[in-house]
Scaffold this motif. Sequence first.
Motif, PDB file in Angstrom:
ATOM      1  N   ALA A  20     122.963   1.762  34.684  1.00 47.17           N
ATOM      2  CA  ALA A  20     122.880   2.995  35.904  1.00 47.17           C
ATOM      3  C   ALA A  20     122.763   2.892  37.082  1.00 47.17           C
ATOM      4  CB  ALA A  20     121.669   4.000  35.670  1.00 47.17           C
ATOM      5  N   THR A  21     123.899   3.105  38.101  1.00 48.86           N
ATOM      6  CA  THR A  21     124.231   2.673  39.914  1.00 48.86           C
ATOM      7  C   THR A  21     122.821   2.742  40.259  1.00 48.86           C
ATOM      8  OG1 THR A  21     126.252   3.431  39.533  1.00 48.86           O
ATOM      9  CG2 THR A  21     125.269   2.870  41.111  1.00 48.86           C
ATOM     10  N   GLY A  22     122.451   1.608  40.906  1.00 48.51           N
ATOM     11  CA  GLY A  22     121.584   1.656  41.766  1.00 48.51           C
ATOM     12  C   GLY A  22     119.680   1.441  41.145  1.00 48.51           C
ATOM     13  N   PHE A  23     119.834   1.224  39.548  1.00 46.63           N
ATOM     14  CA  PHE A  23     118.545   0.884  38.935  1.00 46.63           C
ATOM     15  C   PHE A  23     118.331  -0.025  38.612  1.00 46.63           C
ATOM     16  CE2 PHE A  23     116.478   0.823  34.872  1.00 46.63           C
ATOM     17  CZ  PHE A  23     115.577   1.708  35.361  1.00 46.63           C
ATOM     18  N   TYR A  24     118.706  -1.242  39.514  1.00 44.27           N
ATOM     19  CA  TYR A  24     118.611  -2.479  39.576  1.00 44.27           C
ATOM     20  C   TYR A  24     118.402  -3.332  41.093  1.00 44.27           C
ATOM     21  CZ  TYR A  24     119.843  -2.177  34.194  1.00 44.27           C
ATOM     22  OH  TYR A  24     120.476  -1.546  33.239  1.00 44.27           O
ATOM     23  N   SER A  25     117.074  -3.919  40.612  1.00 46.31           N
ATOM     24  CA  SER A  25     117.355  -3.980  42.457  1.00 46.31           C
ATOM     25  C   SER A  25     117.551  -5.630  42.253  1.00 46.31           C
ATOM     26  CB  SER A  25     115.663  -4.528  42.679  1.00 46.31           C
ATOM     27  OG  SER A  25     114.665  -5.239  41.658  1.00 46.31           O
ATOM     28  N   HIS A  26     117.680  -6.436  41.247  1.00 45.19           N
ATOM     29  CA  HIS A  26     118.163  -7.595  41.073  1.00 45.19           C
ATOM     30  C   HIS A  26     119.449  -7.448  40.058  1.00 45.19           C
ATOM     31  CE1 HIS A  26     118.823 -11.870  40.646  1.00 45.19           C
ATOM     32  NE2 HIS A  26     118.646 -12.030  39.391  1.00 45.19           N
ATOM     33  N   GLN A  27     120.834  -8.114  40.740  1.00 48.60           N
ATOM     34  CA  GLN A  27     121.818  -8.568  40.010  1.00 48.60           C
ATOM     35  C   GLN A  27     122.080  -9.722  39.131  1.00 48.60           C
ATOM     36  OE1 GLN A  27     124.186  -5.245  39.502  1.00 48.60           O
ATOM     37  NE2 GLN A  27     122.242  -4.248  39.915  1.00 48.60           N
ATOM     38  N   ILE A  28     122.764  -9.366  37.886  1.00 49.67           N
ATOM     39  CA  ILE A  28     122.760 -10.567  36.808  1.00 49.67           C
ATOM     40  C   ILE A  28     124.888 -10.423  36.703  1.00 49.67           C
ATOM     41  CG2 ILE A  28     122.714 -12.489  34.733  1.00 49.67           C
ATOM     42  CD1 ILE A  28     119.842 -11.082  34.521  1.00 49.67           C
ATOM     43  N   GLU A  29     125.696 -11.226  37.612  1.00 53.05           N
ATOM     44  CA  GLU A  29     126.114 -11.430  37.843  1.00 53.05           C
ATOM     45  C   GLU A  29     127.340 -11.214  36.739  1.00 53.05           C
ATOM     46  OE1 GLU A  29     128.150  -8.953  39.927  1.00 53.05           O
ATOM     47  OE2 GLU A  29     125.706  -9.148  41.560  1.00 53.05           O
ATOM     48  N   ASN A  30     126.673 -12.771  35.447  1.00 54.26           N
ATOM     49  CA  ASN A  30     127.795 -13.067  34.754  1.00 54.26           C
ATOM     50  C   ASN A  30     126.962 -13.641  33.395  1.00 54.26           C
ATOM     51  OD1 ASN A  30     128.767 -14.650  37.309  1.00 54.26           O
ATOM     52  ND2 ASN A  30     130.459 -13.760  35.671  1.00 54.26           N
ATOM     53  N   SER A  31     127.256 -13.752  32.369  1.00 55.41           N
ATOM     54  CA  SER A  31     126.287 -14.302  31.187  1.00 55.41           C
ATOM     55  C   SER A  31     127.547 -15.622  30.453  1.00 55.41           C
ATOM     56  CB  SER A  31     126.325 -12.969  30.052  1.00 55.41           C
ATOM     57  OG  SER A  31     127.271 -12.617  29.499  1.00 55.41           O
ATOM     58  N   VAL A  32     127.179 -16.016  30.028  1.00 61.37           N
ATOM     59  CA  VAL A  32     128.076 -17.327  28.789  1.00 61.37           C
ATOM     60  C   VAL A  32     127.552 -16.674  27.133  1.00 61.37           C
ATOM     61  CG1 VAL A  32     126.604 -18.616  28.822  1.00 61.37           C
ATOM     62  CG2 VAL A  32     128.895 -19.734  28.174  1.00 61.37           C
ATOM     63  N   ARG A  33     130.075 -16.824  27.049  1.00 57.14           N
ATOM     64  CA  ARG A  33     129.445 -16.086  25.962  1.00 57.14           C
ATOM     65  C   ARG A  33     130.306 -17.230  24.574  1.00 57.14           C
ATOM     66  NH1 ARG A  33     129.905 -14.728  20.551  1.00 57.14           N
ATOM     67  NH2 ARG A  33     131.040 -13.250  19.909  1.00 57.14           N
ATOM     68  N   ILE A  34     129.024 -17.818  23.459  1.00 55.87           N
ATOM     69  CA  ILE A  34     127.865 -18.584  22.559  1.00 55.87           C
ATOM     70  C   ILE A  34     129.612 -18.412  21.575  1.00 55.87           C
ATOM     71  CG2 ILE A  34     127.347 -20.121  21.545  1.00 55.87           C
ATOM     72  CD1 ILE A  34     126.746 -20.708  24.503  1.00 55.87           C
ATOM     73  N   ASP A  35     129.947 -18.410  21.160  1.00 61.17           N
ATOM     74  CA  ASP A  35     131.131 -18.598  19.795  1.00 61.17           C
ATOM     75  C   ASP A  35     130.783 -18.791  18.437  1.00 61.17           C
ATOM     76  OD1 ASP A  35     132.814 -17.330  18.711  1.00 61.17           O
ATOM     77  OD2 ASP A  35     134.213 -16.621  19.702  1.00 61.17           O
ATOM     78  N   LYS A  36     130.414 -18.992  17.930  1.00 61.76           N
ATOM     79  CA  LYS A  36     130.257 -19.763  16.639  1.00 61.76           C
ATOM     80  C   LYS A  36     131.267 -20.068  15.935  1.00 61.76           C
ATOM     81  CE  LYS A  36     128.257 -19.642  11.997  1.00 61.76           C
ATOM     82  NZ  LYS A  36     127.386 -20.591  12.012  1.00 61.76           N
ATOM     83  N   THR A 246     122.644  -6.125  33.290  1.00 60.13           N
ATOM     84  CA  THR A 246     122.693  -5.012  34.797  1.00 60.13           C
ATOM     85  C   THR A 246     124.447  -5.360  34.926  1.00 60.13           C
ATOM     86  OG1 THR A 246     123.632  -6.812  36.188  1.00 60.13           O
ATOM     87  CG2 THR A 246     120.742  -6.287  36.144  1.00 60.13           C
ATOM     88  N   LEU A 247     124.869  -5.286  34.159  1.00 57.91           N
ATOM     89  CA  LEU A 247     126.932  -4.698  34.235  1.00 57.91           C
ATOM     90  C   LEU A 247     127.063  -5.083  36.122  1.00 57.91           C
ATOM     91  CD1 LEU A 247     126.805  -2.221  31.434  1.00 57.91           C
ATOM     92  CD2 LEU A 247     128.007  -4.185  30.697  1.00 57.91           C
ATOM     93  N   GLY A 248     126.824  -6.313  36.603  1.00 52.80           N
ATOM     94  CA  GLY A 248     126.970  -5.903  37.725  1.00 52.80           C
ATOM     95  C   GLY A 248     127.028  -4.645  38.746  1.00 52.80           C
ATOM     96  N   THR A 249     126.197  -3.859  38.115  1.00 51.69           N
ATOM     97  CA  THR A 249     126.063  -2.549  39.125  1.00 51.69           C
ATOM     98  C   THR A 249     125.187  -2.612  40.428  1.00 51.69           C
ATOM     99  OG1 THR A 249     125.023  -1.584  37.170  1.00 51.69           O
ATOM    100  CG2 THR A 249     127.251  -0.835  37.220  1.00 51.69           C
ATOM    101  N   GLY A 250     125.502  -1.536  41.238  1.00 56.57           N
ATOM    102  CA  GLY A 250     124.491  -2.035  42.601  1.00 56.57           C
ATOM    103  C   GLY A 250     123.193  -1.054  42.004  1.00 56.57           C
TER     104      GLY A 250
END
Length: 250
Positions: A20-36, A246-250
């Motif tokens: 949801a746009t504007g919902f997050y005050s802190h952004q997490i821009e990336n994650s890492v995909r760990i693939d079994k 946060t899916l990188g949304t502002g």
Amino acid sequence: MGVFQNNLLAGAAAAASSGATGFYSHQIENSVRIDKADSSYLDGPTISSTNNTQYSVSFWAKRARIGITQAVVTGSSGGGHQLQFESDDTFRVASFGTMDSDPIVYRDTGGWYHFFIYWGTSNGDGQIYVNGVQQTLSTNTAGGVGYFVNGSKIQIGASNNGTYMFDGYIAELFAFYDQQKAHTDFGELKNGVWIPKEYTGSFGNSRDFHLKFENSSDLGNDSSGNNNDFTAVNMGADHQSIDTPTLGTG
């Protein structure tokens, strides 16, 4: 055993994936995909420490597979201390001492969970919070080996160089040696939903680290300033993801 029946937890997992746009005050821009399937994981530096010490760990996780034992983070390359999902999809800290989260099971593969773990040195000291809710622990015993195991390596997404592989996404991972942090240092409630919060505290020990996975060519880069960098094993730039709490949304 209930299947993720806590309404607050369910709401947080769903809303954290809504973007949801504007919902997050802190952004997490990336994650890492760990693939079994790729046998991918992150191999950390060798630790020089006292084994029996307190620690705090915070991370966000999104599962891609359920019903198998999966080590999210482990405190030695021999699996001496693991933060893991069990084959029944409960979560536990497994070591010579244990903390078993009971009775919640984590089978949502569409939403993000925030885990905060505090490990104490005395029985009953340990805490597990999931999406801001302190979990009832069926076992809460301290042991002689903690997350920072002297002479061993920390691994992310695996135990013992490729066993009990995690399958999913990990975002914004913090670890603090010999310190008791609070779950509210990393998340907060907003409109009844647990969301990421920017960590504004210090990294008080040279063993502390913070993995943001922001550099696709250096996924194990430590952002704490301590240079406790991890080596990416069987993963390349394609293992960086913009799927985050946060899916990188502002």
